[in-house]
Write a protein that holds these residues in place. Structure first.
Motif, PDB file in Angstrom:
ATOM      1  N   ILE A  22     -13.269 -15.453   9.109  1.00 34.14           N
ATOM      2  CA  ILE A  22     -13.041 -14.295   8.177  1.00 34.14           C
ATOM      3  C   ILE A  22     -12.498 -13.182   8.634  1.00 34.14           C
ATOM      4  O   ILE A  22     -11.841 -12.433   7.816  1.00 34.14           O
ATOM      5  N   ILE A  23     -12.782 -12.960  10.034  1.00 37.17           N
ATOM      6  CA  ILE A  23     -12.175 -11.762  10.473  1.00 37.17           C
ATOM      7  C   ILE A  23     -10.508 -11.684  10.740  1.00 37.17           C
ATOM      8  O   ILE A  23      -9.846 -10.928  10.234  1.00 37.17           O
ATOM      9  N   VAL A  24     -10.080 -12.992  10.878  1.00 40.42           N
ATOM     10  CA  VAL A  24      -8.690 -13.297  10.955  1.00 40.42           C
ATOM     11  C   VAL A  24      -8.164 -13.163   9.506  1.00 40.42           C
ATOM     12  O   VAL A  24      -6.948 -12.570   9.198  1.00 40.42           O
ATOM     13  N   LEU A  25      -9.030 -13.870   8.474  1.00 45.37           N
ATOM     14  CA  LEU A  25      -8.468 -13.568   6.986  1.00 45.37           C
ATOM     15  C   LEU A  25      -8.264 -12.088   6.812  1.00 45.37           C
ATOM     16  O   LEU A  25      -7.304 -11.749   6.013  1.00 45.37           O
ATOM     17  N   MET A  26      -9.261 -11.206   7.018  1.00 47.17           N
ATOM     18  CA  MET A  26      -9.154  -9.857   6.884  1.00 47.17           C
ATOM     19  C   MET A  26      -7.928  -9.253   7.235  1.00 47.17           C
ATOM     20  O   MET A  26      -7.323  -8.532   6.766  1.00 47.17           O
ATOM     21  N   LEU A  27      -7.823  -9.366   8.686  1.00 46.11           N
ATOM     22  CA  LEU A  27      -6.582  -8.950   9.507  1.00 46.11           C
ATOM     23  C   LEU A  27      -5.323  -9.500   8.682  1.00 46.11           C
ATOM     24  O   LEU A  27      -4.315  -8.704   8.395  1.00 46.11           O
ATOM     25  N   ALA A  28      -5.187 -10.787   8.325  1.00 49.35           N
ATOM     26  CA  ALA A  28      -3.955 -11.470   7.885  1.00 49.35           C
ATOM     27  C   ALA A  28      -3.601 -10.883   6.566  1.00 49.35           C
ATOM     28  O   ALA A  28      -2.646 -10.298   6.098  1.00 49.35           O
ATOM     29  N   THR A  29      -4.599 -10.848   5.457  1.00 42.95           N
ATOM     30  CA  THR A  29      -4.446 -10.286   4.202  1.00 42.95           C
ATOM     31  C   THR A  29      -4.379  -8.967   4.150  1.00 42.95           C
ATOM     32  O   THR A  29      -3.707  -8.732   3.132  1.00 42.95           O
ATOM     33  N   SER A  30      -4.798  -8.015   4.755  1.00 41.73           N
ATOM     34  CA  SER A  30      -5.140  -6.603   4.638  1.00 41.73           C
ATOM     35  C   SER A  30      -3.539  -6.137   5.125  1.00 41.73           C
ATOM     36  O   SER A  30      -3.149  -5.208   4.881  1.00 41.73           O
ATOM     37  N   ILE A  31      -2.840  -6.852   5.940  1.00 39.88           N
ATOM     38  CA  ILE A  31      -1.374  -6.627   6.362  1.00 39.88           C
ATOM     39  C   ILE A  31      -0.185  -7.355   5.310  1.00 39.88           C
ATOM     40  O   ILE A  31       0.609  -6.590   4.823  1.00 39.88           O
ATOM     41  N   LEU A  32      -0.659  -8.508   4.801  1.00 44.11           N
ATOM     42  CA  LEU A  32       0.319  -9.254   4.090  1.00 44.11           C
ATOM     43  C   LEU A  32       0.185  -8.602   2.611  1.00 44.11           C
ATOM     44  O   LEU A  32       1.337  -8.669   2.219  1.00 44.11           O
ATOM     45  N   LEU A  40      -6.416  -2.905  -1.683  1.00 39.88           N
ATOM     46  CA  LEU A  40      -5.726  -2.114  -0.367  1.00 39.88           C
ATOM     47  C   LEU A  40      -4.482  -1.429  -0.901  1.00 39.88           C
ATOM     48  O   LEU A  40      -3.964  -0.610  -0.573  1.00 39.88           O
ATOM     49  N   ALA A  41      -3.604  -2.084  -1.717  1.00 41.71           N
ATOM     50  CA  ALA A  41      -2.600  -1.652  -1.813  1.00 41.71           C
ATOM     51  C   ALA A  41      -2.090  -0.864  -3.145  1.00 41.71           C
ATOM     52  O   ALA A  41      -1.086  -0.376  -3.607  1.00 41.71           O
ATOM     53  N   TYR A  42      -3.275  -0.577  -3.483  1.00 41.75           N
ATOM     54  CA  TYR A  42      -3.347   0.626  -4.896  1.00 41.75           C
ATOM     55  C   TYR A  42      -2.476   1.833  -4.687  1.00 41.75           C
ATOM     56  O   TYR A  42      -1.693   2.188  -5.669  1.00 41.75           O
ATOM     57  N   PRO A  43      -2.577   2.564  -3.562  1.00 42.29           N
ATOM     58  CA  PRO A  43      -1.809   3.592  -3.106  1.00 42.29           C
ATOM     59  C   PRO A  43      -0.196   3.328  -3.367  1.00 42.29           C
ATOM     60  O   PRO A  43       0.623   4.369  -3.934  1.00 42.29           O
ATOM     61  N   LEU A  64     -13.795 -15.899  -0.675  1.00 39.69           N
ATOM     62  CA  LEU A  64     -12.422 -15.892  -1.024  1.00 39.69           C
ATOM     63  C   LEU A  64     -12.100 -15.369  -2.299  1.00 39.69           C
ATOM     64  O   LEU A  64     -11.030 -15.132  -2.616  1.00 39.69           O
ATOM     65  N   ALA A  65     -13.221 -15.545  -3.057  1.00 44.27           N
ATOM     66  CA  ALA A  65     -13.082 -15.241  -4.543  1.00 44.27           C
ATOM     67  C   ALA A  65     -12.923 -13.737  -5.064  1.00 44.27           C
ATOM     68  O   ALA A  65     -12.237 -13.409  -6.013  1.00 44.27           O
ATOM     69  N   GLN A 123      -8.592  -9.180   1.454  1.00 45.79           N
ATOM     70  CA  GLN A 123     -10.041  -9.506   1.632  1.00 45.79           C
ATOM     71  C   GLN A 123     -10.598  -8.485   2.733  1.00 45.79           C
ATOM     72  O   GLN A 123     -10.534  -8.637   3.975  1.00 45.79           O
ATOM     73  N   VAL A 124     -11.315  -7.045   2.236  1.00 42.91           N
ATOM     74  CA  VAL A 124     -11.853  -6.386   3.181  1.00 42.91           C
ATOM     75  C   VAL A 124     -13.448  -6.028   2.597  1.00 42.91           C
ATOM     76  O   VAL A 124     -14.206  -6.646   3.142  1.00 42.91           O
ATOM     77  N   ALA A 125     -13.618  -5.519   1.650  1.00 39.42           N
ATOM     78  CA  ALA A 125     -14.810  -4.660   1.203  1.00 39.42           C
ATOM     79  C   ALA A 125     -15.949  -5.877   1.080  1.00 39.42           C
ATOM     80  O   ALA A 125     -16.836  -5.971   1.913  1.00 39.42           O
ATOM     81  N   THR A 126     -15.879  -6.445  -0.015  1.00 40.53           N
ATOM     82  CA  THR A 126     -17.050  -7.246  -0.409  1.00 40.53           C
ATOM     83  C   THR A 126     -17.025  -8.474   0.367  1.00 40.53           C
ATOM     84  O   THR A 126     -18.168  -9.004   0.852  1.00 40.53           O
ATOM     85  N   THR A 127     -15.532  -8.913   0.874  1.00 39.01           N
ATOM     86  CA  THR A 127     -15.721 -10.074   1.827  1.00 39.01           C
ATOM     87  C   THR A 127     -16.326  -9.994   3.211  1.00 39.01           C
ATOM     88  O   THR A 127     -17.160 -10.828   3.531  1.00 39.01           O
ATOM     89  N   LEU A 128     -15.951  -8.863   3.768  1.00 39.38           N
ATOM     90  CA  LEU A 128     -16.843  -8.576   5.157  1.00 39.38           C
ATOM     91  C   LEU A 128     -18.102  -8.362   4.959  1.00 39.38           C
ATOM     92  O   LEU A 128     -18.903  -8.692   5.999  1.00 39.38           O
TER      93      LEU A 128
END
Length: 693
Positions: free
Chosen positions: A370-380, A138-141, A132-133, A345-350
């Protein structure tokens, strides 16, 4: 089932596996992006469908999948390190480290608490905390499109990525060591010591070696590409030698060669190969590991675990951002933007989660969470960034830029030179079908500035012997093009000097001739950039953009330039380079008494007051310098940038846009607005680019 029978008839061959992976990587991500979902969701879903728990076409335990998955995992972490802007980190180093510590400690504590609450043991709980840390930008663009990348909240968010990623990977290394039963106070000290020495060798040694190698092989892009690949895999092997996971070495290698590679074509090619090949393979492999019954059970009977992890991440990241507000006095909007950027949470987390799962440290339930976390946070995360970023746009109009900054580059050089050099336009000729329009455009510009044209034809030849029939045929064709160019120059009463050059590389011939002729501008024809070959090996346009000493205007002209009456200029943000593009449009319009419309697409959530400020800033740019022409300003709020541009472009004769480098985010390619606009516009287009220095 006919489909199942057909799939099982496929040979059990690595080539079949590789072909299926290519097909999935090519087709699924664009479909999901049209649904406003990250492309990696489609890759994960494909892995689930094609894996052992689905159709059984792909086997996660096969040597082929293990190899491709490992390469993708290494590449993902390497690109994550390669994309970090070290210059921005150094500019606000103290505050970036401060936010890095804050956004690492609070999620770490939250993850440990969640792990202990669900009776996982200290080692697994600490690993969950480290997952989680970290965060992925992802939102840099989004903030890049708004011109906010130089603001302090963005800089510290980027800089904190370095601290959190390295710290999370270090915790992973220790947890894996404990899981293997090799942990003791001595082993920890030995691990930390060897890791420190190894990190210094990679960060400083690879950086030095990269700079030295690139300096000696400046024109050998193929060898540079291989050097970068060797660096990342050598670092990964070194990490395994000291009993640290290979993704640690890959991330450090990305940081190490970052400075040496810079914003070069080699960096773009390295990122491209990873984004279209190996990184998608990694996400498909992640999907293969998902056990659908267990995944559904996690979401139903054991739903409290993924909910706790997602909420723990969101709340702890908010607390970390709020701590920065209290410590450094950031505004509410700045704090919310920092928070939104640190959520995904994508690169390091996964990558770390996969390592923990493979060594038995994380259960299937945690891995699914963790997969759910990735999906939720990459959208939110991107949705929140899109909501809060526009609020950081200036609340009042900025003072006009220094007039010298607003000039086109060659005009600035003329002011500094003791003797004003003649205005010269170099026009490379290759296609007889587009030659006339290019020459007409160059003639209009040169005549307006009282200058001349250098028409250039390059006969490519890599052999020693000059009597080769292919060379003689190329020379004959080149002389024919040059004769036609001189006639066009005469029609416009512009001096035209034909230059015939023999060179082994077209791009090199263009940029060297332009430099020798002290050119003020290069006018080129558009060539296809969307093919796989062009993306892998680059195009002449790419090379000229990166290497030219003067501005480059790449043109796709569908009508005679003398008939162009309405020009649309796409404005991304108010910056010196954007302003020089506007100056070029003003110059072009003044040659034809054409009108210019400036279009800036801002997020749909942008308040009316800020839209008014943007309009005021653009009006000031038009008034400050350049030819005074008939001009209009349009600021369009919309989230679909490409759609808004195409809608506004109807009825215009010419669209001018600035050359933009393609980026990746979280290891997956981000759609290029420039490319999409170029592909779909039905009118003439000019892509204006400038020297890198």
């Amino acid at each position: 089932m006919p489909i199942m029978q057909l799939l099982h008839w496929l040979p059990d061959s690595p080539i079949v596996t590789f072909t299926i992976l290519l097909l999935v990587s090519l087709t699924l991500p664009p479909w999901f992006e049209r649904l406003r979902l990250p492309g990696l969701v489609g890759l994960l879903l494909a892995g689930v469908v094609l894996g052992e728990h689905g159709l059984g076409v792909l086997n996660s335990q096969s040597e082929t999948m293990k190899l491709l998955s490992d390469i993708g995992k290494i590449y993902l972490m390497f690109v994550a390190g390669l994309e970090i802007d070290l210059a921005q980190f150094k500019s606000k180093k103290d505050r970036a480290i401060g936010f890095g510590i804050s956004t690492f400690i609070f999620p770490m504590l939250a993850g440990i608490a969640i792990g202990l609450w669900f009776n996982m043991g200290w080692n697994a709980a600490i690993l969950i905390g480290s997952l989680l840390a970290s965060h992925t930008l992802l939102a840099y663009p989004i903030v890049q499109r708004l011109g906010l990348i130089d603001t302090e909240p963005i800089i510290i968010s980027v800089g904190a990525t370095i601290f959190t990623s390295i710290s999370a990977l270090l915790v992973l290394a220790i947890c894996v060591s404990v899981q293997a039963g090799e942990f003791s106070l001595f082993s920890l000290s030995w691990q930390l010591g060897t890791l420190a020495i190894y990190s210094a060798i990679v960060l400083f040694g690879f950086d030095w070696a990269g700079k030295a190698y690139f300096k000696r092989n400046g024109s050998e892009e193929g060898n540079q590409f291989l050097f970068v690949l060797l660096a990342v895999f050598l670092a990964s092997v070194g990490a395994q030698i000291i009993n640290v996971d290979q993704i640690v070495g890959a991330f450090l290698a990305g940081l190490a060669v970052n400075d040496a590679v810079g914003n070069s074509l080699v960096k773009e090619k390295v990122e491209f190969v990873g984004s279209v090949l190996f990184i998608p393979f990694f996400f498909i492999a992640m999907g293969l590991l998902l056990n659908i019954p267990v995944f559904l059970e996690t979401l139903t009977t054991n739903f409290t675990l993924p909910v706790a992890i997602v909420l723990g991440l969101i709340i702890s990241k908010f607390v970390a951002a709020w701590a920065m507000k209290l410590l450094y006095g950031y505004s509410r909007d700045e704090t919310l933007l920092i928070w939104s950027l640190s959520i995904p949470q994508v690169a390091t987390t996964l990558a770390a989660a996969l390592v923990g799962f493979n060594v038995g440290l994380l259960s299937e339930a945690v891995f699914n969470s963790i997969i759910v976390l990735m999906l939720a946070t990459s959208i939110l995360g991107p949705l929140l960034t899109q909501q809060y970023a526009p609020r950081l746009l200036p609340l009042k109009a900025k003072p006009p830029l220094n007039p010298n900054q607003a000039l086109i580059w060659w005009e600035n050089r003329q002011q500094e030179a003791e003797e004003t050099p003649p205005f010269t336009v170099v026009v490379p000729l290759a296609n007889p079908d587009t030659q006339r329009y290019l020459m007409e455009m160059a003639a209009l510009i040169a005549r307006h500035e009282g200058g001349s044209i250098v028409s250039l034809a390059i006969a490519t030849h890599a052999q020693v012997h000059m009597d080769e029939p292919e060379l003689q045929s190329a020379l004959q064709q080149s002389r024919f093009l040059l004769k036609r160019s001189v006639k066009v120059g005469q029609q416009f009463n512009v001096k035209t000097d034909p230059v015939l050059r023999i060179d082994s590389d077209v791009a090199t011939g263009i940029i060297r001739t332009a430099c020798e002729q002290d050119a003020s501008l290069i006018v080129m024809g558009w060539s296809e950039t969307g093919s796989i070959r062009a993306r892998l090996f680059g195009t002449v346009i790419d090379s000229v953009f990166w290497s030219s000493h003067c501005p480059v205007a790449v043109m796709r002209l569908l009508q005679e330039p003398v008939n162009i009456r309405r020009i649309l200029v796409l404005v991304k943000s108010i910056a010196p380079r954007t302003i020089r593009t506007i100056r070029f449009a003003q110059l072009l319009a003044d040659t034809n008494q054409a009108s210019v419309t400036l279009l800036q697409v801002c997020p749909a959530q942008t308040p009316d007051a800020q839209i008014t400020i943007l309009e005021t800033q653009l009006a000031e740019v038009l008034r400050s310098e350049g030819p005074q022409i008939n001009a209009q300003i349009v600021v369009k709020p919309a989230n679909d940038v490409v759609g808004a541009i195409l809608d506004q472009a109807r009825g215009f004769d010419l669209v001018i846009l600035r050359s933009q480098r393609r980026r990746t985010a979280g290891g997956l390619a981000v759609s290029s607005v420039t490319h999409d606009v170029m592909e779909n516009l039905q009118c003439s287009v000019v892509m204006f680019g400038e020297p890198q220095t």
